[in-house]
Design a protein around this motif. Structure first.
Motif, short mmCIF file in Angstrom:
data_model
loop_
_atom_site.label_atom_id
_atom_site.label_comp_id
_atom_site.label_asym_id
_atom_site.label_seq_id
_atom_site.Cartn_x
_atom_site.Cartn_y
_atom_site.Cartn_z
N ASN A 37 78.17 85.49 19.60
CA ASN A 37 77.84 85.15 18.21
C ASN A 37 77.08 83.84 18.15
O ASN A 37 76.64 83.44 17.08
CB ASN A 37 79.11 85.03 17.36
CG ASN A 37 79.75 86.36 17.13
OD1 ASN A 37 79.08 87.39 17.16
ND2 ASN A 37 81.05 86.37 16.90
N ARG A 38 76.95 83.17 19.26
CA ARG A 38 76.32 81.85 19.31
C ARG A 38 74.93 81.96 19.88
O ARG A 38 74.72 82.59 20.90
CB ARG A 38 77.15 80.90 20.14
CG ARG A 38 78.52 80.76 19.54
CD ARG A 38 79.50 80.19 20.51
NE ARG A 38 80.82 80.46 19.98
CZ ARG A 38 81.73 79.54 19.77
NH1 ARG A 38 81.48 78.31 20.08
NH2 ARG A 38 82.88 79.86 19.27
N MET A 39 73.98 81.35 19.22
CA MET A 39 72.60 81.37 19.68
C MET A 39 72.38 80.37 20.81
O MET A 39 71.73 80.68 21.79
CB MET A 39 71.65 81.04 18.53
CG MET A 39 71.60 82.11 17.47
SD MET A 39 70.78 83.58 18.04
CE MET A 39 69.13 82.97 18.21
N ASP A 64 69.90 89.28 14.28
CA ASP A 64 70.29 88.37 13.21
C ASP A 64 70.57 89.06 11.89
O ASP A 64 71.11 88.47 10.97
CB ASP A 64 69.26 87.26 13.03
CG ASP A 64 67.87 87.79 12.77
OD1 ASP A 64 67.62 88.98 12.99
OD2 ASP A 64 67.01 87.00 12.34
N GLU A 65 70.25 90.33 11.77
CA GLU A 65 70.51 91.07 10.54
C GLU A 65 71.79 91.90 10.61
O GLU A 65 72.16 92.53 9.63
CB GLU A 65 69.32 92.00 10.22
CG GLU A 65 68.02 91.25 9.96
CD GLU A 65 68.07 90.42 8.68
OE1 GLU A 65 68.69 90.88 7.70
OE2 GLU A 65 67.50 89.32 8.68
N ALA A 66 72.44 91.93 11.75
CA ALA A 66 73.62 92.77 11.92
C ALA A 66 74.80 92.22 11.15
O ALA A 66 74.99 91.00 11.08
CB ALA A 66 73.97 92.88 13.40
#
Length: 79
Positions: A37-39, A64-66
């Motif tokens: 979950n971390r970029m 990023d749209e999920a």
């Protein structure tokens, strides 16, 4: 498959085991799927980060749209 990289309890022992696992798979060119979950890879062992930035072997997919599937499931059960 390593699910939710970055959510683990990071101890020196756990960091070393993670490095050993990824290093072995990297050298053998084994496919490995990593979710997170971390970029950013901030705070990660530089040896791991360098392997994850190898453009010859790594393909990064950003979703990023999920939406969180758990939220969707709980909404379906309530309705």
């Amino acid at each position: 498959m390593l699910d939710d990289l970055g959510a683990e309890h990071r101890t020196p022992w756990a960091n070393e085991k993670l490095f050993q696992l990824l290093h072995h798979r990297y050298n053998a060119m084994f496919p490995t799927v990593i979710t997170s979950n971390r970029m950013a890879l901030e705070g990660r062992d530089h040896r791991i980060v360098s392997r994850l930035h190898d453009r010859e072997l790594v393909r990064q997919v950003i979703m990023d749209e999920a939406q969180d599937y758990r939220v969707c499931l709980s909404g379906m059960q309530a309705g």
